[in-house]
Scaffold this motif. Structure first.
Motif, short mmCIF file in Angstrom:
data_model
loop_
_atom_site.label_atom_id
_atom_site.label_comp_id
_atom_site.label_asym_id
_atom_site.label_seq_id
_atom_site.Cartn_x
_atom_site.Cartn_y
_atom_site.Cartn_z
N UNK A 177 -74.83 17.89 3.05
CA UNK A 177 -75.16 16.46 3.09
C UNK A 177 -75.29 15.88 1.68
N UNK A 178 -75.84 16.67 0.79
CA UNK A 178 -76.03 16.18 -0.58
C UNK A 178 -74.70 16.02 -1.33
N UNK A 179 -73.74 16.85 -1.00
CA UNK A 179 -72.53 16.90 -1.84
C UNK A 179 -71.23 16.47 -1.17
N UNK A 180 -71.25 16.22 0.14
CA UNK A 180 -69.97 15.90 0.80
C UNK A 180 -69.50 14.51 0.37
N UNK A 181 -68.17 14.41 0.12
CA UNK A 181 -67.58 13.12 -0.22
C UNK A 181 -67.18 12.40 1.07
N UNK A 182 -66.82 11.15 0.94
CA UNK A 182 -66.43 10.38 2.11
C UNK A 182 -65.05 10.83 2.62
N UNK A 183 -64.75 10.44 3.85
CA UNK A 183 -63.47 10.85 4.46
C UNK A 183 -62.28 10.38 3.64
N UNK A 184 -62.41 9.23 3.00
CA UNK A 184 -61.30 8.70 2.21
C UNK A 184 -61.01 9.56 0.99
N UNK A 185 -61.91 10.48 0.68
CA UNK A 185 -61.71 11.39 -0.45
C UNK A 185 -61.52 12.84 0.04
N UNK A 186 -61.43 13.03 1.33
CA UNK A 186 -61.17 14.35 1.87
C UNK A 186 -62.38 15.09 2.39
N UNK A 187 -63.57 14.48 2.29
CA UNK A 187 -64.81 15.11 2.78
C UNK A 187 -64.99 16.53 2.24
#
Ligand code: FES
Length: 576
Positions: free
Chosen positions: A548-558
């Motif tokens: 949760x702390x480090x995941x990027x958004x879906x537009x960046x590949x998660x």
């Protein structure tokens, strides 16, 4: 003992005559390996996602033996190793939560061991991107061998497809047009051989993505799991990876921008899973190729969907293989200049050379470009005040009449609230409404579950309606269908505008114009944003907390932010 010609990476383990070399070779010899296999030949890791908890990959131990046969034949030393296996049908809360964890497992297993090249044995949805991501971060020679799809499901004299027909049957039961007994009977008829989902779901899509990226031998994606030609492909892949090590054909020589553009085009031609968007963005991030949602939209716009497979169409992967498989599709795309024919592949040849002999044996399954299933079939990227950083929709699986629509929002704050309310006969909803699901993105779920294709309310189903516009920050199964807007970015749990939608708001969708608009004034949205509080899930600490702390958004590949980039395969210091 090692000879003078040791030149590969594994020589750092096996190429010394000192104490370290003794230790590395001696312990390996307890597996019955003769001394001369440490003579400097390429050491090939076989990265295996076999698991009985991942039914789609449960046959990969046998396939690994075929790979080994090929490696031995070509003069290499095969060494099989396990990594965490993410089975889509069993793993909770969602296999996607663990894609990045598996990629770390793969990356560190490769880098930390005497491996010169690697065969990636995968199949079920997330097993393919996770292995490619991990291997890409090391950038050694790598080749993908998929487990292959199951044989067609057969039920009451008709073909049925994994996932796709489960969603359909489930709605038929809710609508009262299928009995519970028939539903139970279909269960045994759907999954009747080894292999992964045989629809053009995420597993088939990612197998095809591997092949169109140039990371697998031709036909890797479509040969059925139980067809003897799958074993042959595994054996040939074993032979080929040894040659790739000798040729120093590393992943970064294959995974260039043109390769990703080819894969995006192929995805459009196949009507492939929207999950490929996230996975390709993540893989590109690992190998250092700039790729964005804009690339998906740009390349998808003029790509027709020509393959008539469920969930977009009628047929299944077995039919696709018999019709000519992916090489026949790629050949057509090359001829129409939709694919970069010169792109290099694991064969050492270009993608155009690989498919030059391909034929289309069934123009119902692989339709001509002049008569496609959907004219503009590539994934559409929508933007607007509801999705400033983009959202995706799969036109080939959507209802044409709903692709331009304005409707009243019925809002579900969480997937649990959706489940509590959807069967309520008093729920104020009809087919003109837009179903909105919040807090199911990468951070919100966490892991971004495949719940975006929310089932319709029973009272709508009972009227024979089978599709409504649905919008969420979730994903959906590659086997699912409908007019479903997914991956809304930023997600609700990260404070995206999706979190500000209220019951009764009006939403406009216009796929042609790539527009997703919440018909609420900017001032009102600012007021709502001021009082917004995140709805974050309760997690059990550990990996989930880190995610949760480090995941990027879906537009960046998660991906996890600290995993982005290629760290190479430099051999770490001696261990003894
Ligand atoms: Fe494994 Fe569909 S559940 S591929």
């Amino acid at each position: 003992m090692p000879n003078e010609k040791q030149k590969y990476r594994s020589a750092a383990w096996f190429g010394n005559n000192n104490k370290d070399g003794f230790i590395h070779r001696s312990w390996m010899k307890n597996q019955g390996l003769p001394a001369d296999v440490f003579d400097g030949r390429p050491v090939i890791g076989i990265c295996n996602t076999w698991s009985e908890l991942t039914p789609c990959n449960a046959h990969l131990r046998e396939l690994a033996e075929r790979v080994k046969r090929g490696v031995w034949e070509a003069g290499g030393l095969p060494l099989e190793f396990p990594v965490m296996s993410t089975g889509e049908s069993n793993l909770r809360p969602t296999a996607m939560l663990f894609r990045n964890l598996v990629s770390m497992d793969v990356e560190e297993s490769i880098r930390g061991n005497p491996i010169d090249g690697v065969v990636l044995l995968c199949g079920c949805d997330k097993t393919t991107p996770s292995l490619i991501m991990g291997a890409a971060s090391c950038d050694l020679p790598a080749i993908v061998v998929s487990g292959g799809p199951m044989l067609n499901g057969k039920f009451h004299g008709k073909d049925i497809g994994s996932g796709t027909d489960v969603w359909r049957f489930s709605e038929e039961v809710k609508a009262g047009t299928m009995s519970q007994a028939e539903f139970a009977e279909a269960e045994s008829c759907m999954s009747r051989s080894a292999g992964h989902c045989m629809t053009m779901g995420t597993a088939s899509t990612m197998g095809a993505m591997a092949e169109s990226l140039g990371l697998a031998l031709p036909n890797n994606s479509a040969i059925p799991a139980v067809d003897s030609r799958r074993s042959v492909l595994a054996q040939l892949s074993g032979r080929r990876i040894v040659e790739m090590v000798r040729e120093e054909l590393t992943m970064s020589k294959i995974l260039v921008k043109e390769a990703f553009e080819n894969a995006i085009r192929v995805n459009g031609a196949l009507g492939g899973s929207t999950n490929a968007v996230i996975h390709l963005l993540a893989i590109a991030g690992r190998i250092g190729v700039p790729l964005s949602l804009d690339d998906w939209d740009r390349l998808g716009r003029d790509t027709p969907t020509v393959v008539d497979l469920k969930p977009s169409g009628r047929f299944l992967m077995e039919d696709f293989f018999y019709a000519g498989g992916l090489p026949a599709v790629i050949k057509m795309l090359v001829e129409n200049r939709l694919v970069h024919g010169a792109a290099l592949t694991v064969t050492g040849k270009s993608i155009a050379e690989n498919c030059s002999d391909a034929s289309n044996w069934n123009t119902e399954v692989i339709r001509p470009m002049s008569h496609p299933l959907v004219e503009h079939g590539g994934v559409a990227v929508l933007r607007g005040n509801l999705a400033p950083d983009g959202a995706v929709l799969k036109p080939s699986a959507a209802t044409p009449a709903l692709m331009k629509h304005r409707g009243r929002a019925v809002v579900f704050e969480t997937i649990e609230r959706y489940r509590e309310r959807i069967n309520d006969p008093d729920l104020d909803i009809d087919e003109s409404c837009v179903m909105v699901l919040q807090n199911c993105g990468p951070k919100g779920y966490p892991g971004m579950a495949e719940v975006g294709n929310m089932g319709l309310p029973p009272k709508v189903l009972a009227r024979g309606i089978r599709d409504m516009v649905r919008i969420s920050d979730a994903r959906m199964s590659g086997t699912a269908y409908g007019t479903v807007v997914l991956h809304v970015c930023p997600e609700a749990a990260a404070g995206g505008p999706l979190a500000l939608v209220r019951e009764g708001d009006f939403i406009e969708i216009d796929v042609e114009q790539r527009r997703l608009h919440l018909d609420v004034s900017d001032g009102e949205l600012r007021r709502r944003a001021a009082s917004w509080r995140p709805v974050l899930p309760v997690v059990n600490g550990g990996y989930q907390q880190m995610y949760i702390q480090h995941v990027t958004q879906a537009s960046e590949g998660a991906d996890l932010d600290f995993l982005i980039g290629c760290r190479g395969s430099r051999v770490e210091r001696e261990s003894h």
